[in-house]
Design an enzyme around this catalytic site. Structure first.
Site, mmCIF file in Angstrom:
data_model
loop_
_atom_site.group_PDB
_atom_site.id
_atom_site.type_symbol
_atom_site.label_atom_id
_atom_site.label_comp_id
_atom_site.label_asym_id
_atom_site.label_seq_id
_atom_site.Cartn_x
_atom_site.Cartn_y
_atom_site.Cartn_z
ATOM 1 N N CYS A 418 0.621 -1.332 -0.141
ATOM 2 C CA CYS A 418 0.120 0.177 0.040
ATOM 3 C C CYS A 418 0.932 1.274 -0.010
ATOM 4 O O CYS A 418 0.622 2.285 -0.701
ATOM 5 C CB CYS A 418 -0.828 -0.047 1.149
ATOM 6 N N HIS A 462 -2.304 0.560 6.864
ATOM 7 C CA HIS A 462 -2.692 0.737 5.551
ATOM 8 C C HIS A 462 -2.295 2.289 5.111
ATOM 9 O O HIS A 462 -2.283 3.051 6.230
ATOM 10 C CB HIS A 462 -4.236 0.533 5.245
ATOM 11 N N ASP A 479 -8.337 4.623 -3.108
ATOM 12 C CA ASP A 479 -7.147 3.680 -2.619
ATOM 13 C C ASP A 479 -6.279 2.871 -3.690
ATOM 14 O O ASP A 479 -7.158 1.818 -4.118
ATOM 15 C CB ASP A 479 -8.000 2.633 -1.848
#
Lengths: 658, 309
Positions: A418, A462, A479
Site C-alpha cells: 500500500c 494501510h 485507494d
C-alpha cells in the site's frame, strides 16, 4: 545481636520468590544484562550452599558500578522508565548478595513486591496480570517462611495446609481494600514517566513518517492495535478506513506531516464533539502506542475531550497513549472532508514535489494532462495504469535504492504494498496538477469470536490517497492498492498475502480469537477504568475529585471503614489479647536472647524464667513479673493480665539493656 | 477457705511421707499427684527399694484403710474380691468381702497373678466396684491401687495386657536412694515402727474435696493444644509402635491438673504437663521392635522436642 540468620531453606524461598518476580522482566531486559544478573544469582546460591563465609564486602562496590554502568550504557537516561526499572532489578540482586539475615531477606521481598507492580509499566495484558499472581503469592509464602519460628515447618503437604490456613485468608481480607484503592486513588492525567527513552520504546505501529521501500515489518506484526465495539450494526469491513496521520510533505524519500510555522493550528476542532444524530457511534479501546494518534473512521465527527481534529481530518490527543485507553467516537461514513479554512496555503503544499526527481513519472502524468483529460479522468487513467501494467501486490517488495524511487517503482520493479502504491499515486496526481496527499491508518478489522467487537491489528496498517478533484470541492478518497489487489481490501490483511500455516489454520484462528476475547473483557473491566471513568464514578457519588478535601474525606472514610471491618473480622477470629500476649512475650524472649539467654520452644514459660534468672540474677524480679503475667494471660485466660504484662515488659526492657 | 489453706494438710502429709521415704521427693510428689487425680499407680522396681514403705506411709498419712495382696499364680479372683457363702441359719448367701475392699490396695508383684486375677483387678480399678455372682458391690471411696512389678525377673510371670496398663494413671520406678539418704536409712529406726506411729494429716473427706477441686481446674486452650501436641507426637514417632490412647490424653490432663493444684495454682501450665508426661506415658508406649531404650527415654526425648504452641 543481629536478626536470625536465614536457614538454607529460607534462602531458597527467597531465591524462588525473586526468580519468579524477575522472569517476566527478562522479556524486556537486555539479554546480556539478564545473563549478568542470573550469573550473580547462581554464584550466590552456590556460595550460600557450599561455603559458610559470606561474600567479602568489597565485592559489592565493583558489582554496583557494573550494574549502574550497564544501565547507563544500555538505556541512556537513567531516570526513565526502563532504565530505572532495570537499575532497581540490578540493585535487588545486589541486595540478595548481602542478605544473610531475616531483616535483609524481608526487605528484599518487599522490593520484589514493588518490582511486581513495576511490571505493569510495560505490559498490562491479561496474561501478564494472571502470571503476576504467582510471583506475588510466592513472595508472600517466602515472607511467611522467613518469619515462622524455627522447627515449625512440616513437609510439602503440611506447607500447603499452612498456606491455605494462614496466608489465603490474610490475602483475601485485603481484597476489599485493594478494590477500594483501585477505584479511589486518583489517576494521573499525565503519564508517570515524563521522560521517554526513545531507543527502547519505539513500538511498531504507525509513525509520523512513511518511507516506502525501507520497512515491511509492520505487516508481520499480529498484535492488536485497538478493539472497537459498535453501538449498532458494524459497517462492512471494506469501508473501515481508520484515519491516522495524513502525510503531505515529500522529499523524494520520506513522507512527513505538514510542518509549516504559523499554520499548525489553523482549522483545528477541539473535543469534545458529539457528532451528528445519524452518525455511526462506537467505542475504541486503544492499546498503548506511545504516540498521540487517535484513530477513528472517516469522517470523524465525534471525539472526546483532550482530542483535537486537525484540518487534515486526523485526530490528535494532547498526551501520548501510554496505557490502554478507551474513548468514544462518532463517524459519518458517507461524508467527505472539506478543504478547511486556509485552502490557499494548504493547496500549495499538496501540489509540491521534490525538484528534479522522478522525471519519468512527471512525464507520464503530464502526458495525461496533455491529452486534455479532466482530474476525474486522470485518476481513472492512473488506476488503469496500475491495473494493466503488470503491477503486483507483495509484502516482500524489491527494495528501492536509487534517487528516483517513484520512477524505479513505476517503471522497473512494479511490486510493493500500500505504501508504494499510495506514494506513486500521489506523486502522479501532483505531477498532473491535482492536489493530493497520503493518508495512513488502518484498514478493516477482524470480527471477534462472539461478534461483539472488531480487532484491528498492526498488520492492518494501510496507506491510501486523497485528492481534490475541483478547487471548491472536498477531498476524495482513492485507494490505489485496491486497483492492484482488490482482495487486500475486501478480505483484510489476515487472509491475504500470507501463506503461513498458522495464520490460516482454522483452529489457530479460533484460539487466537478466544484469547483475544478474554483480553478484551479484562480491558473493559479493569484497564478501561481511567481518569475519565473515575471522574464519572465520583460524580455519581456526588464527590468532586478535584477538591482534595472531599477526596481526602472519601479516602479516609473508606479506608477507616474497611480497616474497621477487617479488624472486626480478625477480632472475631481469635482473642486479640492472646495474640498480643504472644507478641509481647516474643519481644521479651528477643531481649533475653540479646542478653545471651536463648529460649527453647519446648520449654515452659516458668521453667524458662527460672533458667534466665539463674543467668541474670539481678533481673529475677523483672523476668518473673513478665513470665507470670504472660502465663496468666495464656494459661489462666485472664484478660486483665495484659495490663500487667504491658507494664512488666516495659519495666523489664528498661532495666535489661543489652 | 483459700486454696493454700486447703492444701496445707496435704502438704503436711507429703512432708511426713518424705521423712519415711527419704531422698525420693519427686516420686512422693508424683504419688500424691496420682492420689489427687483419682488414679492408680504402677511401681516398677526391684524388691526392697521402698515400694511397700511408700504405700504404707501414704495410707497412714492420708488416713486410708490399707490392704495388701501378694499376687501369685495360684491366687484366685475369689481370694481377691471375696466369695458368697451359704449361711444355713438365714438360708441365704452372704458375701464375704475379700481384701480388695479397702481404700488403698497394694497389689504386690501384680504380674505374677494369672490373667483371670488381673482382669478381676482391672474391673475393680475401672469401675470402683466388684461383681460376684451377678451382684455388684461398691468399693470404698477413695479406692486407690498401688501395684508393683519386678521388671527384671520374668520367669513365671504374666505380662500385663496393654488394656490393663492403660488403667494405671501414672507409673514410676523408685530406684536406689542416694548415698546420704541410704546411710540415714541404715542408721534410723525400724520403718514399720515409725509408720505405726504416724498420725493422719487429713481425712478422706478432705482428700475427696481436693480431688474435686483438682478436677475442676482450668485448662486454657493453649494448654490443651500443648497436651494434644504431646499426645499426637507419640503417634507419629518412628520409635513408637502404638501411641497414646485418648484415655491416656485425658489422664495426662487430669494428672497435670492435680500437679497444678499441688502447686496451689488454679490453671494448668505447660510445666505441669511436662512434670507428669513421662509418668503418664512410660508404661503405655509400645515401642517398635527395633527401637532402643524404653518408654521413659522416648517420652523424655519427645518432651525436649515438641514445641509449646
Amino acid at each position: 545481636m543481629r536478626a536470625p540468620v536465614l536457614s538454607p531453606r529460607q534462602f531458597d524461598w527467597l531465591l524462588i520468590a525473586f526468580g519468579a518476580t524477575l522472569a517476566p522482566h527478562l522479556l524486556w531486559l537486555p539479554p546480556l544484562y539478564g545473563l549478568m544478573l542470573g550469573t550473580i544469582l547462581v554464584l550466590r546460591y552456590v556460595q550460600r550452599r557450599r561455603y559458610v563465609r559470606a561474600w567479602p564486602g568489597w565485592i559489592k562496590f565493583p558489582l554496583l558500578i557494573a550494574v549502574i554502568a550497564f544501565v547507563i550504557a544500555e538505556f541512556g537516561n537513567p531516570l526513565a522508565r526502563q532504565a530505572g526499572s532495570a537499575a532497581l532489578i540490578g540493585l535487588t540482586v545486589l541486595k540478595l548478595i548481602e542478605s544473610e539475615n531475616r531483616s535483609d531477606g524481608l526487605r528484599a521481598l518487599l522490593v520484589c513486591l514493588f518490582l511486581n507492580s513495576v511490571q505493569f509499566l510495560f505490559d498490562q495484558s491479561l496474561l501478564v496480570t494472571v502470571y503476576m499472581l504467582l510471583p506475588t503469592f510466592l513472595v508472600f509464602i517466602a515472607m511467611n517462611e522467613l518469619v515462622a519460628p524455627p522447627g515449625t515447618r512440616g513437609g510439602i503437604a503440611g506447607e500447603f495446609a499452612r498456606i491455605g490456613r494462614e496466608l489465603v485468608p490474610l490475602l483475601l481480607i485485603t481484597l476489599p481494600l485493594t478494590a477500594f484503592l483501585f477505584v479511589s486513588v486518583p489517576r494521573l492525567e499525565t503519564p508517570l514517566w515524563g521522560t521517554r527513552d526513545n531507543r527502547w520504546e519505539a513500538r511498531t505501529g504507525l509513525g509520523d513518517e512513511m518511507r516506502p521501500g525501507s520497512i515491511t515489518e509492520l505487516h508481520a506484526d499480529d498484535s492488536p492495535v485497538m478493539r472497537v465495539t459498535f453501538d449498532g450494526p458494524a459497517p462492512p469491513t471494506q469501508q473501515m478506513y481508520w484515519r491516522g496521520p495524513v502525510l503531505v510533505n515529500f522529499d523524494g524519500e520520506v513522507w512527513r506531516r505538514r510542518a509549516w510555522p504559523g499554520a499548525t493550528h489553523v482549522g483545528e476542532i477541539k473535543g469534545p464533539q458529539s457528532g451528528g444524530p445519524n452518525d455511526l457511534r462506537y467505542e475504541v479501546m486503544l492499546e498503548p502506542t506511545d504516540r498521540n494518534w487517535v484513530f477513528a473512521l472517516d469522517v470523524a465527527t465525534g471525539f472526546p475531550d483532550g482530542v483535537k481534529q486537525q484540518v487534515e481530518g486526523h485526530l490528535l490527543r494532547s498526551q501520548r497513549v501510554t496505557s490502554v485507553w478507551a474513548y468514544r467516537a462518532a463517524s459519518n461514513l458517507r461524508a467527505s472532508l472539506p478543504q478547511g479554512p486556509a485552502p490557499s496555503v494548504y493547496r500549495g503544499e499538496t501540489l509540491r514535489l521534490p525538484a528534479q526527481l522522478n522525471p519519468q513519472s512527471l512525464a507520464l502524468a503530464q502526458s495525461w494532462v496533455a491529452q486534455g483529460a479532466d482530474p476525474t479522468q486522470i485518476v481513472a487513467q492512473a488506476l488503469q495504469f496500475f491495473r494493466t501494467q503488470g503491477f503486483s501486490y507483495t509484502l516482500v517488495p524489491t527494495p528501492l535504492v536509487g534517487r528516483h524511487r517513484v520512477d524505479e517503482f513505476l517503471f522497473e520493479t512494479r511490486n510493493g504494498f500500500c505504501e508504494h502504491y499510495s506514494q506513486a499515486f500521489v506523486v502522479l496526481m501532483r505531477a498532473a496538477g491535482i492536489p493530493a496527499r497520503v493518508v495512513t491508518g488502518y484498514m478493516g478489522g477482524e470480527r471477534s469470536s462472539n461478534g461483539a467487537y472488531y480487532i484491528v491489528r498492526n498488520a492492518d496498517a494501510h496507506a491510501w490517497a486523497e485528492v481534490l478533484l475541483s478547487d471548491d470541492g472536498t477531498w476524495t478518497r482513492i485507494d490505489p492498492t485496491a486497483a492492484v489487489a482488490p482482495d487486500r481490501i475486501s478480505l483484510g490483511s489476515g487472509t491475504f498475502g500470507d501463506d503461513s500455516y498458522f495464520r490460516n489454520n482454522h483452529w489457530w484462528k479460533a484460539i487466537r480469537l478466544q484469547t483475544d476475547a478474554l483480553q478484551h473483557w479484562f480491558n473493559s473491566m479493569v484497564v478501561r477504568f481511567d481518569t475519565l471513568r473515575q471522574r464519572e464514578f465520583f460524580a455519581n457519588l456526588g464527590i468532586d475529585p478535584s477538591d482534595w478535601r472531599q477526596l481526602g474525606a472519601w479516602m479516609a472514610g473508606g479506608i477507616a471503614a474497611l480497616a474497621l471491618a477487617m479488624s472486626l473480622w480478625m477480632f472475631d477470629r481469635r482473642p486479640t489479647s492472646v495474640d498480643l500476649a504472644q507478641r509481647r512475650y516474643r519481644r521479651f524472649l528477643k531481649r533475653l536472647q540479646q542478653l545471651g539467654v536463648g529460649s527453647n520452644p519446648a520449654e515452659g514459660p516458668m521453667d524458662f524464667a527460672e533458667r534466665a534468672s539463674l543467668q541474670l540474677p539481678h533481673l529475677r524480679a523483672a523476668i518473673f513479673a513478665v513470665s507470670d503475667a504472660y502465663a496468666r494471660l495464656r494459661y489462666a485466660d485472664d484478660p486483665e493480665a495484659i495490663v500487667q504484662l504491658n507494664s512488666a515488659l516495659l519495666d523489664f526492657l528498661k532495666s535489661a539493656k543489652p | 477457705m483459700s486454696l493454700t489453706e486447703a492444701l496445707k494438710p496435704l502438704l503436711a502429709a507429703r512432708d511426713q511421707i518424705n521423712e519415711i521415704v527419704v531422698g525420693k521427693k519427686a516420686e512422693v510428689h508424683l504419688a500424691l499427684v496420682s492420689v489427687l487425680a483419682g488414679g492408680h499407680l504402677l511401681l516398677e522396681d526391684l524388691p526392697g527399694v521402698g515400694k511397700t514403705t511408700l504405700a504404707h506411709a501414704l495410707s497412714a498419712s492420708l488416713d486410708l484403710d490399707f490392704g495388701r495382696v501378694q499376687f501369685t499364680s495360684d491366687l484366685l479372683p475369689a481370694d481377691l474380691v471375696g466369695v458368697s457363702v451359704f449361711d444355713p441359719s438365714t438360708r441365704r448367701f452372704d458375701f464375704h468381702r475379700g481384701p480388695i475392699f479397702t481404700q488403698l490396695l497394694l497389689a504386690d508383684e501384680i504380674n505374677r497373678g494369672t490373667p483371670k486375677l488381673q482382669s478381676a483387678l482391672l474391673e475393680a480399678m475401672a469401675e470402683g466396684q466388684v461383681t460376684v455372682d451377678g451382684v455388684s458391690h461398691a468399693l470404698p471411696k477413695p479406692f486407690i491401687v498401688i501395684a508393683t512389678q519386678n521388671p527384671i525377673e520374668q520367669s513365671g510371670t504374666f505380662a500385663l495386657p496393654e488394656s490393663q496398663l492403660d488403667r494405671f494413671l501414672l507409673s514410676m520406678s523408685l530406684g536406689y536412694p542416694d548415698a546420704a539418704s541410704e546411710k540415714a536409712l541404715l542408721g534410723a529406726r525400724e520403718r514399720r515402727q515409725v509408720i505405726a506411729e504416724l498420725k493422719p494429716k487429713l481425712s478422706s473427706e478432705q482428700l475427696l474435696a481436693l480431688r474435686q477441686q483438682a478436677d475442676g481446674l482450668h485448662a486454657s486452650a493453649a494448654a490443651i493444644e500443648y497436651a494434644y501436641a504431646l499426645i499426637n507426637s507419640t503417634r507419629s514417632d518412628k520409635r513408637v509402635r502404638i501411641g497414646l490412647s485418648p484415655r491416656a490424653g485425658i489422664g495426662l490432663l487430669r494428672a497435670a491438673k492435680a500437679h497444678a493444684l499441688l502447686a496451689a495454682r488454679t490453671h494448668v501450665l505447660p510445666e505441669d504437663l511436662q512434670a507428669v508426661f513421662v509418668a503418664v506415658t512410660r508404661h503405655r508406649l509400645v515401642l517398635a521392635a527395633d527401637a532402643s531404650g524404653d518408654g521413659a527415654i522416648v517420652s523424655r526425648d519427645l518432651l525436649a522436642h515438641v514445641p509449646i504452641p
